[in-house]
Design a protein around this motif. Structure first.
Motif, PDB file in Angstrom:
ATOM      1  N   ALA A 104       5.723  -6.610   5.330  1.00 55.95           N
ATOM      2  CA  ALA A 104       4.854  -5.803   4.305  1.00 55.95           C
ATOM      3  C   ALA A 104       4.991  -4.439   5.080  1.00 55.95           C
ATOM      4  CB  ALA A 104       3.324  -5.838   4.129  1.00 55.95           C
ATOM      5  N   TYR A 105       4.985  -3.055   4.225  1.00 55.16           N
ATOM      6  CA  TYR A 105       4.601  -1.717   4.624  1.00 55.16           C
ATOM      7  C   TYR A 105       3.008  -1.795   4.870  1.00 55.16           C
ATOM      8  CZ  TYR A 105       8.699  -0.607   2.589  1.00 55.16           C
ATOM      9  OH  TYR A 105      10.440   0.533   2.233  1.00 55.16           O
ATOM     10  N   VAL A 114      -2.052   6.358  -9.851  1.00 57.08           N
ATOM     11  CA  VAL A 114      -2.057   4.717  -9.262  1.00 57.08           C
ATOM     12  C   VAL A 114      -0.473   3.799  -9.345  1.00 57.08           C
ATOM     13  CG1 VAL A 114      -2.496   2.430 -11.091  1.00 57.08           C
ATOM     14  CG2 VAL A 114      -3.727   4.554 -11.249  1.00 57.08           C
ATOM     15  N   PHE A 115      -1.211   2.679  -8.378  1.00 63.15           N
ATOM     16  CA  PHE A 115      -0.126   2.015  -8.121  1.00 63.15           C
ATOM     17  C   PHE A 115      -0.239   0.132  -8.854  1.00 63.15           C
ATOM     18  CE2 PHE A 115       1.738  -1.154  -4.790  1.00 63.15           C
ATOM     19  CZ  PHE A 115       2.821  -0.797  -4.401  1.00 63.15           C
ATOM     20  N   ASP A 127       1.125  -1.393   0.164  1.00 61.35           N
ATOM     21  CA  ASP A 127       0.338  -0.080   0.014  1.00 61.35           C
ATOM     22  C   ASP A 127       0.936   1.217  -0.684  1.00 61.35           C
ATOM     23  OD1 ASP A 127      -2.113   2.155   0.223  1.00 61.35           O
ATOM     24  OD2 ASP A 127      -3.073   1.126   1.599  1.00 61.35           O
ATOM     25  N   PHE A 128       1.085   1.766  -1.084  1.00 61.00           N
ATOM     26  CA  PHE A 128       2.065   3.448  -1.419  1.00 61.00           C
ATOM     27  C   PHE A 128       1.049   4.263  -0.622  1.00 61.00           C
ATOM     28  CE2 PHE A 128       4.004   6.370  -3.311  1.00 61.00           C
ATOM     29  CZ  PHE A 128       4.989   6.271  -3.255  1.00 61.00           C
ATOM     30  N   PRO A 143      -4.842   0.004  -5.383  1.00 60.98           N
ATOM     31  CA  PRO A 143      -4.572   0.289  -6.030  1.00 60.98           C
ATOM     32  C   PRO A 143      -4.650   2.012  -6.405  1.00 60.98           C
ATOM     33  CG  PRO A 143      -6.807   0.080  -6.545  1.00 60.98           C
ATOM     34  CD  PRO A 143      -6.259  -0.827  -5.391  1.00 60.98           C
ATOM     35  N   LYS A 144      -4.904   2.695  -5.302  1.00 51.62           N
ATOM     36  CA  LYS A 144      -4.588   4.031  -5.454  1.00 51.62           C
ATOM     37  C   LYS A 144      -3.390   4.851  -4.302  1.00 51.62           C
ATOM     38  CE  LYS A 144      -7.018   8.326  -3.773  1.00 51.62           C
ATOM     39  NZ  LYS A 144      -8.960   8.627  -4.045  1.00 51.62           N
TER      40      LYS A 144
END
Length: 369
Positions: free
Chosen positions: A368-369, A282-283, A30-31, A298-299
């Protein structure tokens, strides 16, 4: 055998896991969770110029060097860049800026494919050489004035836009001079999926010097798509890996990086059909560059920016995402931004801003982040 309190034992384990970054294998799921508040007086801004699309790297002098596009405000934003943009170089002691203008990196050079416009730079390093990827164009006759450009509504039908190509320049110094190739590294095909335009280069240089190049094209009646080319050296020659887009997503402005065997892309959601917000980030993620999938979230980012002073604003534009990569990890997100309600014709001011990212220096393997 000595006994340590549990706290000390945990602390020792954590320090050990942070002492060798090469053993870390964080996967970004999740960026958006990496985003930190932005500093309002950071980034890169110039009076009397439109500023767009920044790419930064830390130099051997300890300073941060930023490459961006600019063109005079006497020309309308959207039409003006096609005819008058140039790539400039700025510096700062801090990654978030503010950056100070230093010089014009890529000037006009009449008679060449990029003779009258350079735009959308991305700076990369391989071994002792820096490579500046960009787009350029040329056209017949004199450059149009502001009034003439204001009357153009279909800029994409003009030769200046149709002549856009992707190129690369090289230098052993971030201060230049930059040696440019006489020909572009990628041009539209006579027919096929990318016959309209090739633009917005997003290169990733591998350890052996080979390059994975993601770029944007436009398919008539369908919209913007991302495509994939490859070369054994940053200067080329480049070859299309697929004669088709790499994703069905309608996006542009890609940025690619690789982290622990996984490739990631940030891009601009053209319609909002992916993220639920038009022009949000978008990721995408991939193990194989020909097969991309949307991230778990994806956001990547919204157009709403949270500032370090506790305020927040909805930017008219927040796009052209690029990352500052340090020690193999993204540390700062650079974005071209604008005031106004949104849309290139509604902006009165544009600049490049910087969003710090949460550090992954002490992420345990597999976390994971």
């Amino acid at each position: 055998m000595s006994r340590f309190p549990l706290f000390n034992l945990v602390l020792i384990c954590l320090l050990a896991s942070c002492s060798n970054p090469e053993k870390q294998s964080p996967k970004i799921t999740d960026f958006s969770n990496l985003l930190l508040p932005a500093v309002k007086d950071g980034g890169f801004n110039m009076d009397n110029y439109w500023i767009w699309g920044a790419s930064a790297i830390k130099g051997p002098d300890g300073q941060y060097h930023l490459f961006a596009s600019r063109w005079p405000k006497q020309y309308p934003f959207n039409q003006g860049y096609v005819y008058h943009s140039q790539v400039v170089h700025a510096v700062s002691e801090k990654p978030e800026g503010p950056y100070r203008f230093k010089d014009v990196a890529l000037t006009r050079r009449p008679g060449y494919w990029d003779g009258k416009m350079t735009h959308n730079p991305t700076i990369q390093q391989w071994e002792d050489t820096y490579y500046l990827f960009y787009i350029g164009s040329t056209y017949e006759g004199e450059s149009p004035d502001g009034d003439s450009l204001s009357r153009i509504r279909q800029i994409y039908k003009k030769p200046a836009y149709k002549n856009i190509r992707i190129g690369v320049a090289r230098s052993t110094s971030l201060d230049g001079p930059w040696e440019r190739l006489d020909t572009p590294i990628l041009a539209p095909q006579p027919t096929g999926f990318d016959s309209v335009v090739v633009t917005n280069p997003a290169p990733y240089i591998n350890e052996d010097g080979s390059v994975d190049l993601i770029y944007r094209t436009h398919i008539r009646g369908t919209g913007n798509r991302l495509a994939y080319a490859r070369a054994d050296h940053p200067l080329g020659p480049y070859r299309r890996v697929l004669q088709a887009p790499i994703s069905t997503a309608i996006v542009e402005d890609p940025f690619i990086w690789k982290q622990d065997s996984t490739y990631y892309i940030l891009a601009k959601d053209m319609e909002g059909s992916i993220t639920g917000e038009k022009h949000a980030g978008v990721f995408l993620t991939a193990k194989d560059l020909t097969q991309w999938t949307l991230g778990k979230n994806p956001k990547a980012y919204p157009r709403t920016v949270k500032w370090a002073d506790g305020t927040q604003t909805v930017q008219g534009s927040f796009e052209r995402p690029q990352l500052l990569i340090q020690n193999g990890r993204p540390t700062h997100l650079f974005a071209a931004t604008a005031d106004g309600p949104g849309g290139f014709r509604n902006a009165n001011h544009t600049w490049n801003m910087v969003v710090p990212l949460k550090s992954s220096e002490c992420t345990r393997p597999g976390m994971a982040y």
